[in-house]
Write a protein that holds these residues in place. Structure first.
Motif, PDB file in Angstrom:
ATOM      1  N   VAL A   1       0.845  -1.167   0.110  1.00 54.67           N
ATOM      2  CA  VAL A   1       0.137   0.013   0.046  1.00 54.67           C
ATOM      3  C   VAL A   1       0.755   1.301   0.133  1.00 54.67           C
ATOM      4  CG1 VAL A   1      -1.607   1.229   1.249  1.00 54.67           C
ATOM      5  CG2 VAL A   1      -1.955  -1.191   1.048  1.00 54.67           C
ATOM      6  N   GLY A   2       1.777   1.196   0.679  1.00 55.91           N
ATOM      7  CA  GLY A   2       2.814   2.398   0.681  1.00 55.91           C
ATOM      8  C   GLY A   2       3.413   2.620  -0.542  1.00 55.91           C
ATOM      9  N   ALA A   3       4.017   1.572  -1.037  1.00 52.00           N
ATOM     10  CA  ALA A   3       4.629   1.562  -2.561  1.00 52.00           C
ATOM     11  C   ALA A   3       3.582   2.145  -3.496  1.00 52.00           C
ATOM     12  CB  ALA A   3       4.934   0.313  -2.848  1.00 52.00           C
ATOM     13  N   LEU A   4       2.173   1.714  -3.375  1.00 51.96           N
ATOM     14  CA  LEU A   4       1.201   2.200  -4.387  1.00 51.96           C
ATOM     15  C   LEU A   4       1.137   3.536  -4.093  1.00 51.96           C
ATOM     16  CD1 LEU A   4      -1.386  -0.993  -4.497  1.00 51.96           C
ATOM     17  CD2 LEU A   4       0.294  -0.163  -6.203  1.00 51.96           C
ATOM     18  N   ALA A   5       0.720   4.228  -2.717  1.00 54.99           N
ATOM     19  CA  ALA A   5       0.577   5.377  -2.480  1.00 54.99           C
ATOM     20  C   ALA A   5       1.634   6.464  -3.409  1.00 54.99           C
ATOM     21  CB  ALA A   5       0.476   5.563  -1.047  1.00 54.99           C
ATOM     22  N   LEU A   6       2.875   5.978  -3.024  1.00 56.39           N
ATOM     23  CA  LEU A   6       4.140   6.653  -3.628  1.00 56.39           C
ATOM     24  C   LEU A   6       3.956   6.674  -5.057  1.00 56.39           C
ATOM     25  CD1 LEU A   6       6.949   5.830  -1.416  1.00 56.39           C
ATOM     26  CD2 LEU A   6       5.817   7.946  -1.317  1.00 56.39           C
ATOM     27  N   ILE A   7       3.788   5.604  -5.652  1.00 55.93           N
ATOM     28  CA  ILE A   7       3.479   5.585  -7.279  1.00 55.93           C
ATOM     29  C   ILE A   7       2.117   6.477  -7.784  1.00 55.93           C
ATOM     30  CG2 ILE A   7       2.792   4.080  -9.100  1.00 55.93           C
ATOM     31  CD1 ILE A   7       4.550   1.648  -7.764  1.00 55.93           C
ATOM     32  N   MET A   8       1.107   6.439  -6.894  1.00 55.12           N
ATOM     33  CA  MET A   8       0.033   7.317  -7.324  1.00 55.12           C
ATOM     34  C   MET A   8       0.423   8.699  -7.188  1.00 55.12           C
ATOM     35  SD  MET A   8      -3.296   5.010  -5.829  1.00 55.12           S
ATOM     36  CE  MET A   8      -3.809   6.536  -5.103  1.00 55.12           C
TER      37      MET A   8
END
Length: 181
Positions: A10-17
């Motif tokens: 989730v942290g990685a997806l948030a940064l990617i978004m």
């Protein structure tokens, strides 16, 4: 999937978004960081909302994070409006939305964390009182959009109070009357 794996994902997806949003905004010539910086509030608010979703087994304790998350969400909305409209004078009465965000967070936390009903009720009353105050000041002192929006909130609030009163009156009329000696 293990708990830590979900958190990292989730942290990685948030940064990617977030990176994707800022990358796309760089390709729109009329829009710069000066107009989009409130997006950071939305991303940080999401960071407060997600733990209760990622770790449902700890939801009761993590639900308290909805209070600062809601405050940041409300502040992001206000700052986005200020930035896009240039209406920074609204802060003369927009500060009433700070406790509104806290009340919203309390109500959400009580609902998500299955807390006792009085916590939610207090949060709802904080939201109502501050929305009324914001609406009254906005109707009197806001820019045209805020005046219209605030007047609409006042109308909706009055209509809801009227509906509540009518429903309560109907419920008391339907209760069977007991005879007293």
């Amino acid at each position: 999937m293990k708990s830590m794996d979900r958190g990292s994902l989730v942290g990685a997806l948030a940064l990617i978004m977030l990176g994707a949003v800022f990358l796309v905004l760089n390709f729109i010539p009329e829009v710069g960081f000066e107009e989009t910086w409130p997006v950071i509030f939305f991303v940080v608010a999401m960071g407060f909302f997600l733990p209760a979703v990622i770790w449902p087994e700890s939801r009761r304790g993590l639900a308290g994070l909805y209070i600062p998350g809601s405050l940041l969400l409300v502040m992001g909305i206000v700052f986005l409006y200020n930035t896009l409209s240039g209406d920074w004078n609204m802060w003369a009465f927009a500060w009433l939305l700070v406790p509104f965000g806290i009340g919203m967070g309390m109500s959400l936390a009580a609902w998500i964390g299955n807390w006792s009903p009085p916590v939610s009720e207090v949060g709802i009353w904080i939201m109502i009182l501050n929305a009324v105050g914001f609406s009254l000041f906005g109707t009197l002192f806001g820019e045209p959009f805020i005046r219209i929006f605030s007047a609409g909130l006042v109308l909706v609030g009055g209509g809801l109070m009227l509906l509540r009163g009518l429903l309560r009156g109907r419920q008391s009329d339907e209760k069977p009357k007991t005879k007293t000696k």
